[in-house]
Write a protein that holds these residues in place. Structure first.
Motif, short mmCIF file in Angstrom:
data_model
loop_
_atom_site.label_atom_id
_atom_site.label_comp_id
_atom_site.label_asym_id
_atom_site.label_seq_id
_atom_site.Cartn_x
_atom_site.Cartn_y
_atom_site.Cartn_z
N PRO A 172 4.69 -2.70 8.31
CA PRO A 172 3.36 -2.13 8.17
C PRO A 172 2.32 -3.18 7.79
N SER A 174 -1.63 -3.22 6.04
CA SER A 174 -2.64 -2.39 5.38
C SER A 174 -3.97 -3.11 5.34
N CYS A 232 2.96 -4.53 3.95
CA CYS A 232 2.61 -3.78 2.75
C CYS A 232 2.40 -2.34 3.17
N ASP A 233 3.19 -1.40 2.60
CA ASP A 233 3.05 0.00 3.01
C ASP A 233 1.90 0.66 2.24
N VAL A 234 1.64 1.89 2.60
CA VAL A 234 0.45 2.57 2.08
C VAL A 234 0.54 2.75 0.56
N ALA A 237 -0.23 -0.53 -1.06
CA ALA A 237 -1.65 -0.84 -0.83
C ALA A 237 -2.53 -0.04 -1.77
N SER A 272 -3.15 2.27 6.43
CA SER A 272 -1.95 1.50 6.66
C SER A 272 -1.25 2.01 7.90
N CYS A 305 -7.28 7.01 0.38
CA CYS A 305 -6.13 6.39 1.02
C CYS A 305 -5.56 7.27 2.10
#
Ligand SMILES: [Mg+2]
Length: 306
Positions: A172, A174, A232-234, A237, A272, A305
């Protein structure tokens, strides 16, 4: 005033490529005092070393078994990472046609064997100085003059690079857009000098938030900044964005004309995705922008987000 000693100057790195041991030794011996020397005996090796070490200049033999200097040059010039490294061909056969061929392939200069070391040194030095100037100009052109973080142009380049890497590695990426709350009111009431100081301080604070390799912050325009967080995943992030929000509010920059706090605050929009194709890069940016809009709508000084 104390001048730096010779050792305190950063030496430039020179990659010497030649399949002939004696030639390599002569050149290495001639340059060792003034440069960091890297050596390669074949085209394959030269490509690997160049890619890894990014030397400042390459002295490249043309006649080598397996892969000749022309092919090495072609590959170096077609790789984004190595294309700007100056190449000086070294050759014993140097007709005008050879020289034209080399120069049209992107080589910067030529030296002929047997080596006249004074001449070789002068030519290498010219290329190294030129490279230093270009590097400096490029660096200046990609940095925002006020806040000294990378600018929008640099962001575009890095985002594209990181996106491609994420597509290849299936991880991923972000994005986080940051906007200073009520910044117009800040400027109107405290003046533009104070506004500039505020932007600089916020930029420095944001730049310290996440420092993993690949993490990137740029000034996106006006009072907007953007983070790129690769691999970096959600969830992570969101955590980083929250850290950024808290860090800026803790600066305690007075802002009595803000409707949300007595101090300067920021709103953040995070998006993301695990990218699948090179084309949907724009969507992530739009999606982060939507989230920033939502953060503004829901009262500012907050992270939104997706
Ligand atoms: Mg040779």
């Amino acid at each position: 005033m104390t001048l730096p000693t010779h050792d305190e100057f950063k030496k430039s790195t020179l990659l010497i490529v030649d399949d002939d041991f004696i030639n390599k030794e002569i050149l290495a011996h001639g340059f060792r005092a003034d440069y960091n020397i890297l050596l390669a005996s074949s085209g394959e090796e030269a490509l690997a070393v160049a890619e890894r070490e990014l030397p400042d200049t390459i002295l490249l033999d043309i006649v080598m078994p397996d892969m000749d200097g022309y092919e090495v040059c072609r590959r170096l010039k077609s790789s984004r990472r190595t294309q700007k490294i100056p190449i000086i061909f070294s050759t014993s056969k140097c007709t005008d046609e050879d020289e034209v061929l080399g120069l049209t392939m992107g080589a910067s200069d030529y030296v002929t064997k047997p080596f006249n070391m004074a001449l070789v040194k002068a030519r290498v030095r010219n290329q190294v100085l030129l490279k230093q100037k270009t590097d400096l100009l490029e660096q200046l052109a990609s940095i925002d003059g006020l806040t000294e973080v990378p600018n929008r142009r640099y962001f575009d380049e890095v985002f594209e690079q990181e996106w491609r890497r994420a597509v290849r590695n299936e991880y991923p990426v972000s994005l986080c857009l940051v906007d200073i709350d009520f910044f117009k009111q800040f400027n109107d009431n405290y003046g533009h000098t104070a506004g500039d100081d505020c932007l600089t301080l916020v930029a420095r604070t944001l730049a310290n938030i996440s420092r993993r390799a690949g993490d990137f912050l740029a000034r996106y325009g006006g009072e907007e900044f953007v983070f790129v967080w690769p691999n970096c995943d959600v969830k992570h992030a969101q955590k980083l964005a929250e850290q950024a929000r808290v860090a800026v509010s803790r600066l305690g920059i007075p802002h009595v004309h803000s409707d949300v706090s007595d101090f300067v605050t920021i709103s953040l929009g995070v998006a993301s995705i695990i990218p699948e194709s090179e084309d949907d890069r724009k969507d992530l940016l739009e999606s982060a922008d939507e989230q920033l809009y939502l953060a503004k709508q829901s009262g500012r000084n907050t992270v939104s987000c997706k």
